[in-house]
Design an enzyme around this catalytic site. Structure first.
Site, PDB file in Angstrom:
ATOM      1  N   ASN A   9       0.863  -1.188   0.000  1.00 54.50           N
ATOM      2  CA  ASN A   9       0.000   0.000   0.000  1.00 54.50           C
ATOM      3  C   ASN A   9       0.897   1.235   0.000  1.00 54.50           C
ATOM      4  OD1 ASN A   9      -1.822   2.041   0.512  1.00 54.50           O
ATOM      5  ND2 ASN A   9      -2.281   1.397   2.620  1.00 54.50           N
ATOM      6  N   LYS A  11      -0.030   4.235  -0.259  1.00 56.00           N
ATOM      7  CA  LYS A  11      -0.719   5.400   0.346  1.00 56.00           C
ATOM      8  C   LYS A  11      -0.544   6.625  -0.549  1.00 56.00           C
ATOM      9  CE  LYS A  11       0.170   3.331   4.800  1.00 56.00           C
ATOM     10  NZ  LYS A  11       0.105   3.494   6.235  1.00 56.00           N
TER      11      LYS A  11
HETATM   12  C1  PEP Z   1      -0.577  -0.039   6.186  1.00 55.81           C
HETATM   13  O1  PEP Z   1      -0.716   1.162   6.067  1.00 55.81           O
HETATM   14  O2  PEP Z   1      -1.437  -0.782   5.721  1.00 55.81           O
HETATM   15  C2  PEP Z   1       0.604  -0.518   6.879  1.00 55.81           C
HETATM   16  C3  PEP Z   1       0.591  -1.738   7.311  1.00 55.81           C
HETATM   17  O3  PEP Z   1       1.637   0.368   7.031  1.00 55.81           O
HETATM   18  P1  PEP Z   1       3.114   0.022   7.623  1.00 55.81           P
HETATM   19  O4  PEP Z   1       3.562  -1.253   6.968  1.00 55.81           O
HETATM   20  O5  PEP Z   1       3.947   1.197   7.203  1.00 55.81           O
HETATM   21  O6  PEP Z   1       2.970  -0.110   9.090  1.00 55.81           O
END
Ligand code: PEP
Length: 247
Positions: A9, A11
């Site tokens: 992801n 984002k």
């Molecule tokens: C996420 O946003 O789905 C996530 C798991 O982020 P991170 O791996 O950066 O904790």
């Protein structure tokens, strides 16, 4: 047998130069036991889909309606048209930043399925809920409220993402992850029957890194990961994919 899934992801990160990371992942080719998914920002989906090879491309959210007066939103049909095969729904950042409730997530999942997308539905407790020993109640409620009745092993993936572990470097103990994943499996089997319940893939998400991936992937009912920060660099994400494929 459930195929494993490594989902990234991105984002709200990445402009055109980030596609070089995807090109590197695509060059690695298909994995023996593991599907790979990257969910870039919407602006990159069609360009990503054009170069992604065996890596599937997904959106990070969709609207519950197919079209209409919803400025700034994107429909499941639009994601599909741009080349996406999956969509993340109910991520805690959507639930927190945009006030999305379980019923919203459920409507979006129905829209995603109508458009032919696989829904990656996220659930997870806050730190206060974990400390109050409410984790399983919260997860059970989110599963019941967010997943439509038409779920199958082909159209649904569930990601358990404790909110307090996302982007923080904090990871639950392996027994905490196992407890939630076993619980989710049982809930899905009870609601949808053993066949469907056993075929839905369950991902863990929250500070997954190359250094902790092997340990996490050894936990029962963990079929893969939803990865934020460590999916932005092909080298890190490749190491996670390798750990998953070997698990
Ligand atoms: C996420 O946003 O789905 C996530 C798991 O982020 P991170 O791996 O950066 O904790």
């Amino acid at each position: 047998m459930r195929r494993k899934l490594a989902a990234g992801n991105w984002k709200m990160n990445g402009t055109a130069t980030a596609l070089a990371e995807l090109e590197t992942l695509a060059a690695a080719g298909a994995q023996a036991q593991t599907d790979v998914l990257i969910c870039p920002p919407s602006t990159l989906i069609s360009r990503a889909a054009a170069i992604s090879g065996s890596v599937a491309i997904g959106g990070q959210d969709c609207h519950a309606n197919a079209s209409g007066a919803h400025t700034g939103d994107i429909s499941a049909e639009m994601l599909k048209d741009a080349g996406a095969s999956h969509v993340i729904l109910g991520h805690s950042e959507r639930r927190e930043d945009h006030g999305e409730a379980d019923a919203d997530v459920r409507s979006k999942a129905t829209a995603a399925w109508s458009a032919g997308l696989i829904s990656v539905i996220c659930v997870g407790e806050s730190l206060a809920e974990r400390e109050a020993d409410n984790t399983l109640d919260i997860i059970g409620g989110q599963l019941a409220g967010s997943i439509p009745d038409e779920a199958t092993g082909e159209n649904l993936v569930v990601a358990y993402e404790p909110i307090w572990a996302i982007g923080t470097g904090k990871v639950p103990t392996m027994s905490q992850i196992g407890e939630v994943h076993d619980f989710m499996r049982t809930q899905l089997e009870m609601r949808f029957g053993e066949g469907v319940g056993r075929s839905v893939r369950l991902l863990y998400g929250g500070s997954v890194k190359p250094s902790n991936a092997t340990e996490i992937f050894a936990v029962s009912n963990v079929d893969g990961a939803l990865v934020g920060g460590a999916s932005l660099k092909a080298a890190d994400f490749s190491a996670i994919i390798t750990a998953l494929d070997a698990a």
